[in-house]
Design a protein around this motif. Structure first.
Motif, PDB file in Angstrom:
ATOM      1  N   ARG A  48       0.400  -1.040   0.060  1.00 43.24           N
ATOM      2  CA  ARG A  48       0.065  -0.445  -0.055  1.00 43.24           C
ATOM      3  C   ARG A  48       1.285   1.446   0.266  1.00 43.24           C
ATOM      4  O   ARG A  48       2.105   1.065   0.101  1.00 43.24           O
ATOM      5  CB  ARG A  48      -0.681  -0.074   1.430  1.00 43.24           C
ATOM      6  N   HIS A  58      -0.766   9.281   0.680  1.00 42.58           N
ATOM      7  CA  HIS A  58      -1.877   8.023  -0.483  1.00 42.58           C
ATOM      8  C   HIS A  58      -2.441   6.910   1.029  1.00 42.58           C
ATOM      9  O   HIS A  58      -3.778   7.027   0.212  1.00 42.58           O
ATOM     10  CB  HIS A  58      -1.416   7.359  -1.570  1.00 42.58           C
ATOM     11  N   ASP A  84      -2.548  -1.808  -2.139  1.00 40.09           N
ATOM     12  CA  ASP A  84      -3.014  -0.877  -2.943  1.00 40.09           C
ATOM     13  C   ASP A  84      -2.682  -1.418  -5.049  1.00 40.09           C
ATOM     14  O   ASP A  84      -1.948  -1.112  -5.023  1.00 40.09           O
ATOM     15  CB  ASP A  84      -2.746   0.679  -2.410  1.00 40.09           C
ATOM     16  N   ASP A  96      -2.768   0.836  -7.461  1.00 31.67           N
ATOM     17  CA  ASP A  96      -1.728   1.676  -7.940  1.00 31.67           C
ATOM     18  C   ASP A  96      -0.342   1.199  -7.670  1.00 31.67           C
ATOM     19  O   ASP A  96       0.639   2.076  -8.115  1.00 31.67           O
ATOM     20  CB  ASP A  96      -1.992   3.486  -7.038  1.00 31.67           C
ATOM     21  N   THR A 142      -7.265   2.632 -11.800  1.00 28.57           N
ATOM     22  CA  THR A 142      -6.856   3.401 -10.285  1.00 28.57           C
ATOM     23  C   THR A 142      -6.725   4.601  -9.994  1.00 28.57           C
ATOM     24  O   THR A 142      -7.014   5.283 -11.445  1.00 28.57           O
ATOM     25  CB  THR A 142      -6.103   2.893  -9.361  1.00 28.57           C
ATOM     26  N   GLY A 143      -7.242   5.310  -9.184  1.00 28.66           N
ATOM     27  CA  GLY A 143      -7.950   6.986  -9.073  1.00 28.66           C
ATOM     28  C   GLY A 143      -6.175   7.988  -8.670  1.00 28.66           C
ATOM     29  O   GLY A 143      -7.025   8.518  -9.181  1.00 28.66           O
ATOM     30  N   THR A 144      -5.258   6.686  -9.018  1.00 29.48           N
ATOM     31  CA  THR A 144      -3.849   7.784  -8.278  1.00 29.48           C
ATOM     32  C   THR A 144      -3.190   6.472  -9.608  1.00 29.48           C
ATOM     33  O   THR A 144      -2.027   6.660  -8.656  1.00 29.48           O
ATOM     34  CB  THR A 144      -3.616   7.784  -7.406  1.00 29.48           C
ATOM     35  N   VAL A 178      -6.809  -2.977  -2.596  1.00 27.15           N
ATOM     36  CA  VAL A 178      -8.142  -2.043  -2.568  1.00 27.15           C
ATOM     37  C   VAL A 178      -7.374  -0.535  -4.190  1.00 27.15           C
ATOM     38  O   VAL A 178      -6.492  -0.595  -4.343  1.00 27.15           O
ATOM     39  CB  VAL A 178      -7.502  -1.031  -1.535  1.00 27.15           C
ATOM     40  N   GLU A 179      -8.479   0.436  -4.115  1.00 25.62           N
ATOM     41  CA  GLU A 179      -7.738   1.137  -5.061  1.00 25.62           C
ATOM     42  C   GLU A 179      -7.990   0.231  -6.653  1.00 25.62           C
ATOM     43  O   GLU A 179      -7.743   1.403  -7.436  1.00 25.62           O
ATOM     44  CB  GLU A 179      -6.433   1.749  -4.943  1.00 25.62           C
ATOM     45  N   ALA A 209     -10.402   1.198  -9.628  1.00 26.15           N
ATOM     46  CA  ALA A 209     -11.359   2.246  -9.959  1.00 26.15           C
ATOM     47  C   ALA A 209     -12.383   1.453 -11.778  1.00 26.15           C
ATOM     48  O   ALA A 209     -11.345   1.824 -12.441  1.00 26.15           O
ATOM     49  CB  ALA A 209     -10.612   3.406 -10.048  1.00 26.15           C
TER      50      ALA A 209
END
Length: 161
Positions: free
Chosen positions: A6, A13, A86, A88, A98-100, A129-130, A132
């Motif tokens: 992560r 983040h 994560d 990303d 992913t959002g980032t 996670v993350e 999108a």
């Protein structure tokens, strides 16, 4: 081992890691795949104060999958492990959804190799996670995340034999 992968793109983040309230053993936590610009010079210092060791994405390239795995195993020292991935942490070429997104991330092969290197570790929990879906062209990110989940479940099953 909080947040194995992560906070991949940047230490800020994963704010939940900063609010963990003593749930993880300090000095036994590690972040793998960190890269990207810092928001403030104190970012990495704050991370160290929280007890996290960092293996950057560039260091991962230099020491390889076996080196990262060895660093993780040394850090957790046989203690119960929680892995948080994560998505990303993967380069946008491998996980655009992913959002980032942040250039310079790990490949899916590297992440899977690192996870497979943890066989025999007492994995007690995990999350991914993350992801999108709105940004996930051709479902590349979903495929990577699903395979990471499969590897995590396999690690848990191995630990319960």
């Amino acid at each position: 081992m909080a947040d194995l992968l992560r906070r991949a793109a940047h230490p800020r983040h994963a704010v939940p890691a900063r609010r963990r309230g003593g749930l993880f053993l300090e000095e036994h936590s590690i972040h793998v795949g960190i890269r990207g610009p810092l928001y403030a010079p104190s970012d990495l210092e704050e991370d160290a104060e929280l007890g996290f060791q960092i293996v950057s994405a560039m260091e991962t390239e230099r020491i390889g999958i076996d080196g990262v795995t060895a660093a993780i195993l040394e850090r957790v020292s046989g203690r119960p492990v929680y892995v948080s991935v994560d998505i990303d942490v993967l380069d946008p070429a491998h996980a655009p959804g992913t959002g980032t997104p942040e250039a310079g991330g790990l490949t899916s092969r590297e992440v899977l190799g690192i996870l497979r290197g943890l066989a025999g570790t007492p994995l007690v929990g995990a999350d991914v996670v993350e992801v999108a879906p709105a940004y996930d062209h051709a479902e590349m990110t979903a495929v990577a995340a699903a395979h990471i989940c499969y590897e995590l479940l396999a690690l848990m099953a191995l630990g319960n034999q």
